[in-house]
Write an enzyme that holds these catalytic residues in place. Sequence first.
Site: not given
Ligand code: COA
Length: 318
Positions: A114, A245, A275
């Site tokens: 990215c 970004h 994204n």
């Molecule tokens: N829908 C519903 N629930 C979801 C889900 C979805 N799409 N994806 C994950 N969950 C659940 C998980 O299973 C977890 O459940 P649990 O608490 O029962 O275990 C809960 O939601 C929290 O998951 P978590 O991974 O801790 O959430 P988060 O707040 O970290 O958000 C992201 C997840 C991916 C949105 C976040 O970590 C993120 O944006 N990370 C960076 C990703 C990124 O930018 N990637 C590209 C880089 S260029």
Amino acid sequence: MSLYARIAGTGGFLPERVLTNQDIEAIVDTSDEWIRERTGIRKRHLVTQGERCSRLAEVASRRALADAGIDPAALDLIIVATTTPDQVFPSAACFLQQRLGIRGCCAFDLVAGCTGFVYALGVVDQFIRTGGIRRALVVGAEILSYIVDWQDRDTAVLFGDGAGAVVVEAGPEPGILSSHLHAEGAYTDILQVPGGVGDRKRDPYIEMRGNELFKIAVTTLSDVVEETLRANGMQKSELDWLVPHQANFRILQAVVRRLKLPLDRVVVTVGEHANTSSASIPLAFDVAIRDGRIRRGETVLMEAFGGGITWGSVLLVY
Ligand code: COA
């Protein structure tokens, strides 16, 4: 006389087809509420099957060339930042050159996840400062929907397709002021598309450790913004615009909070575009120029992070 790389024109392209969070609810176990709360994303644009990266790049590029009033034949260099090129090779940049109907100029792809567009602007800046070229087309173009596993809710909700382009021209007025590019190969497995060349047993879909990535993103982005300001002897208050970004609104908010920047000076398109990887910054930049927010003479800081991991920034006067 110093030569600067100045943005002469911008263009963007989003495919017509829109996938809302409600549409995704029908594919995987998720909810509109969860996606909006955790990411700020409401919808994304997706191509229809058969579309090619270089075609998206062409539409955005023609708009940028028209905006700059520059004939494609005047280009000395084309860089396409992408993780989803038309083929393994030739590069999307060579396909784009063919689509633009021009010949002979240097053309290559740049892979930095990215951060690709920021890396590409940094590279062009070096070419222009040394007098090696006068005009370049810099494109970020992605069809991420081809590398998303639509059964994996961790990643399916995050990404979209699109392309953004800028035409960069050499001139005596600033211009790109500085670029700051970094990578940390120790984290290759935190965000990756395994499989492909030499490893046909694994599906080439995005794999991500989102939680870890989130924390690394906030730290590296805050650091690179500080590094950029320090290198230019600038205060945060002197920045007119931050064009980050567009990965996740919460990442963006955390960086902005750390830096104590007002949110109304930050261009945010993640809600509508999701994204789009290397296309996200040029798309957001184009939106804010076309709606009249970013004006000539204003100072713009672009920052990004992505698979590699890579991160970086470009500070410029538009
Ligand atoms: N829908 C519903 N629930 C979801 C889900 C979805 N799409 N994806 C994950 N969950 C659940 C998980 O299973 C977890 O459940 P649990 O608490 O029962 O275990 C809960 O939601 C929290 O998951 P978590 O991974 O801790 O959430 P988060 O707040 O970290 O958000 C992201 C997840 C991916 C949105 C976040 O970590 C993120 O944006 N990370 C960076 C990703 C990124 O930018 N990637 C590209 C880089 S260029």
